[in-house]
Design an enzyme around this catalytic site. Structure first.
Site, PDB file in Angstrom:
ATOM      1  N   GLU A 166       0.851  -1.187   0.000  1.00 44.41           N
ATOM      2  CA  GLU A 166       0.000   0.000   0.000  1.00 44.41           C
ATOM      3  C   GLU A 166       0.883   1.232   0.000  1.00 44.41           C
ATOM      4  O   GLU A 166       2.104   1.127   0.141  1.00 44.41           O
ATOM      5  CB  GLU A 166      -0.964  -0.014   1.194  1.00 44.41           C
ATOM      6  CG  GLU A 166      -0.278   0.046   2.549  1.00 44.41           C
ATOM      7  CD  GLU A 166      -1.253  -0.167   3.720  1.00 44.41           C
ATOM      8  OE1 GLU A 166      -2.287  -0.831   3.537  1.00 44.41           O
ATOM      9  OE2 GLU A 166      -0.959   0.323   4.814  1.00 44.41           O
TER      10      GLU A 166
ATOM     11  N   HIS B 232      -4.230   3.337   8.191  1.00 41.59           N
ATOM     12  CA  HIS B 232      -2.990   2.834   8.775  1.00 41.59           C
ATOM     13  C   HIS B 232      -2.030   3.997   9.052  1.00 41.59           C
ATOM     14  O   HIS B 232      -1.907   4.893   8.224  1.00 41.59           O
ATOM     15  CB  HIS B 232      -2.282   1.869   7.817  1.00 41.59           C
ATOM     16  CG  HIS B 232      -2.932   0.522   7.750  1.00 41.59           C
ATOM     17  ND1 HIS B 232      -2.789  -0.301   6.672  1.00 41.59           N
ATOM     18  CD2 HIS B 232      -3.711  -0.144   8.623  1.00 41.59           C
ATOM     19  CE1 HIS B 232      -3.460  -1.427   6.886  1.00 41.59           C
ATOM     20  NE2 HIS B 232      -4.040  -1.342   8.063  1.00 41.59           N
TER      21      HIS B 232
END
Lengths: 390, 293
Positions: free
Chosen positions: B214, B252
């Protein structure tokens, strides 16, 4: 978490990081009074009036003015206070200026860049410096990476003065300036460490013609995960600088970021939430938001999330994409049904459920009588959501 | 066979007496994981409802001595989690899986240095991760067990639910998994892509690898460079966050495009440059790997 420049400089003062004499003001009257106070305390005829908003690039938008006379400074206060300041970081609508910082002007010899942040590859905090002050560090990194010098902090012993000397001499400072820089960096790194900062950027750091080293600007961000033990830092939060729906989401411990599109998304897990945005775009749509309801969400949390999405006037369809792990599909379904009962549903709702208790979840939606478009999988859901808005 | 965990893993649970710890320990037992001990300071000898067969100890050191536990999973709250990691390593445990989300970066910087300098042979997975599973042998963490199926695909991922998504797609296509590792979404972590890929590449029973990255940081680029040089097995990948705006933390703590670094496009081109098949959409992850087998 971000704070204002004047708040960062107040923290710096406490740690002994040299900053110019300055006064923060939350009204034009306070700012006008600050002009004479700053002149008196610093003995400087020149003052600088600086808009205090979280976004960078304030100078480019006309939010910073150097004033040679009191009249100039008074005019600057009138012009800047309350203005809708547009910078490369605010977006076209800009940010309203509600706080000013009035500072002494300095006899600047040279401008430098100093930044402290985590280096993710080594898992250690790194101090970066360059002799090109006032320029974005990314720009320098792109154009001439060799112009950036770095020192990594060993967490066992902390910042050491030899590292300050290495940086100082590499930047071309003389012996006396290097001594000043060493004091500056020792204080700055201690401030960073003790307050759980995630970024401390001084751009520019300046040397003056009378041999001082000071932080002319200050940008400090903090590690959200450590705010529980930094009460004083948490109190510096200015929610008027944040998006109201992001503030609302934080209350429920939801991760929400407003975007420019028209398909509202509700997803569990950050990676899946990001890729849900990606797949919407892949099928020609534009996501209205990033929203991660988290791993162990309750029906109440799901309801709150749903309300945040539906309160965005640009949302014309909603895509709920859930892969239940710990998060059970029936919990999601209950939360969605409860939210719709409370706030109504004026846009099409596409739901894709997979994982733990998927059949229970689908039953709840079916029996609710809601007009839900059931998607077979992630791609199907994205396509159907895009169809609803085109 | 598998990497890091399997039939011989004897698991200790740090924070087993808490709600989350107890719930996931029950799930792990049902899956067939050999859970041998719980650790909660001050709770030695107490029993957790439904988990009466698992003894609770005050310290990891006691738990290891009395049960021979050789792996641990950490569910303790963020303020105490880095300390729990260091305690586990000092007790001689070689595989530490940290599920806890929200550990301050400063704490992890110190814990990482402690592990690197004092216990270089310890593998720490996480924090802020779903855990690790070798299907039908050992499940450590919070992933739903039933979507997995034993097989030959090694999975390594920075995401939780997106890992479930790829595992589900693989299982539906009849492609089982050797081991699936969630390395977590934090900026300072233990096991990173390169080490995880190395383990899977060296595992004789892993025949192909799926990698889920990511935005944020550069560990996908580092993995791409490693794979180009050292890995002969087929590798497919997906990068989440292709449409994420810069400067915003996407859930995150580590998922942020900052300082012009960490954008999805750079990662995708690095992976493609290393000969890795990159799935164009998250719906095509399983199919993308299947197409190169």
């Amino acid at each position: 978490m971000k704070i204002h420049e004047y708040q960062a400089k107040n923290l710096f003062r406490r740690y002994g990081v040299p900053v110019p004499v300055g006064r923060a003001a939350t009204s034009p009257d306070e700012a006008l009074a600050a002009i004479s106070e700053v002149k008196e305390e610093s003995g400087s005829d020149v003052v600088v009036v600086k808009a205090q908003i979280h976004a960078g690039g304030r100078g480019k938008g006309g939010g910073v003015r150097v004033c040679k006379t009191t009249e100039d400074a008074q005019q600057a206060v009138k012009d800047i206070y309350g203005m809708q300041l547009v910078t490369p970081q605010t977006g076209p609508e800009g940010q309203k200026v509600q706080r000013l910082l009035v500072e002494q002007g300095l006899p600047i010899a040279h401008e430098y860049y100093v930044g402290v942040t985590l280096d993710r590859s080594s898992g250690r905090v790194t101090v970066m410096a360059s002799a090109e002050g006032g320029v974005e560090i990314e720009e320098v990194a792109e154009r001439s990476p060799e112009a950036i010098v770095k020192e990594t902090i060993n967490p066992a012993v902390g910042w050491q003065d030899y590292q300050g000397r290495r940086l100082g001499f590499a930047l071309g400072l003389d012996g006396k300036q290097v001594r000043e820089l060493c004091k500056f960096l020792a204080a700055l790194t201690r401030c960073y460490e003790e307050l759980d900062a995630s970024l401390a950027e001084i751009n520019p750091l300046v040397t003056t013609t009378d041999g001082r080293v000071l932080a002319l600007d200050a940008k400090v961000n903090f590690d959200d995960n450590a705010l529980y033990r930094q009460r004083e830092v948490s109190d510096l939060r200015d929610i008027s600088e944040e998006d109201p729906s992001e503030v609302e989401a934080k209350k429920y411990d939801l991760s929400y970021i407003k975007l420019d599109g028209n398909i509202g998304c509700m997803v569990n897990g950050a990676g899946l939430a990001m890729s849900t945005m990606d797949i919407i775009k892949h099928h020609g749509g534009e996501p209205a938001n990033f929203l991660d309801v988290g791993g162990g969400a309750s029906a109440e949390k799901v309801t709150a999330a749903f309300k945040i999405i539906t309160s965005d006037p640009s949302v014309r369809a909603i895509f709920v994409n859930i892969f239940g792990g710990i998060m059970k599909c029936d919990t999601i379904a209950e939360g969605v049904v409860a939210a719709v009962k409370e706030v109504g549903l004026t846009v099409p709702l596409v739901v894709r459920l997979e994982g733990t208790n998927v059949e229970l979840g689908k039953n709840i939606l079916r029996e609710s009588g809601l007009n839900v478009i059931a998607a077979a999988d992630m791609a199907d859901g994205a396509k159907r959501a895009v169809e609803q808005v085109t | 066979m598998s990497v890091l965990v399997g039939k011989d893993t004897k698991l200790i649970v740090q924070g087993m007496t808490g709600k989350t710890g107890a719930f996931h320990t029950t799930q792990a037992l049902e899956y067939g994981t050999k859970v041998v001990a719980g650790v909660t300071p001050g709770k030695r000898g107490s029993a957790v409802e439904g988990l009466e067969s698992i003894p609770v100890f005050d310290t990891c050191e006691q738990a290891v001595r009395e049960t021979g536990g050789n792996a641990t999973v950490i569910y303790v709250p963020p303020p105490f989690a880095a300390d729990a990691i260091m305690e586990a390593a000092s007790a001689g445990i070689k595989v530490i899986v940290t599920i806890t989300e929200g550990i301050p970066v400063r704490d992890m910087v110190k814990a990482k240095m402690f592990l690197d300098s004092e216990y270089p042979d310890v593998v720490m997975i996480g924090p802020n991760c779903p855990g690790i599973i070798t299907p039908d042998e050992c499940k450590i963490g919070i992933m739903p067990g039933y979507i997995h199926k034993p097989g030959k695909v090694g999975v390594v991922s920075r995401s939780g639910t997106l890992t479930y998504e790829v595992v589900h797609q693989l299982t539906e296509l009849g492609l089982g998994q050797s081991t699936a590792i969630g390395i977590g979404g934090d900026p300072v972590k233990g096991l990173d892509f390169v080490e995880a890929v190395k383990l899977l590449a060296e595992d004789p029973d892993t025949e192909s690898i799926f990698l889920i990255g990511e935005i944020g940081g550069s560990s996908e680029e580092e993995a791409a460079a490693y794979i180009r040089k050292h890995v002969k097995k087929p590798v497919a990948a997906f990068i989440a966050g292709q449409t994420a705006p810069p400067g915003k933390r996407m859930g995150h703590a580590g998922a942020i495009i900052a300082g012009g670094k960490g954008a999805a496009a750079d990662k995708i081109s690095a992976l493609k440059g290393a000969g890795i098949a990159v799935a164009p959409s998250p719906a095509d992850m399983g199919k993308t790997l299947q197409s190169i087998l």
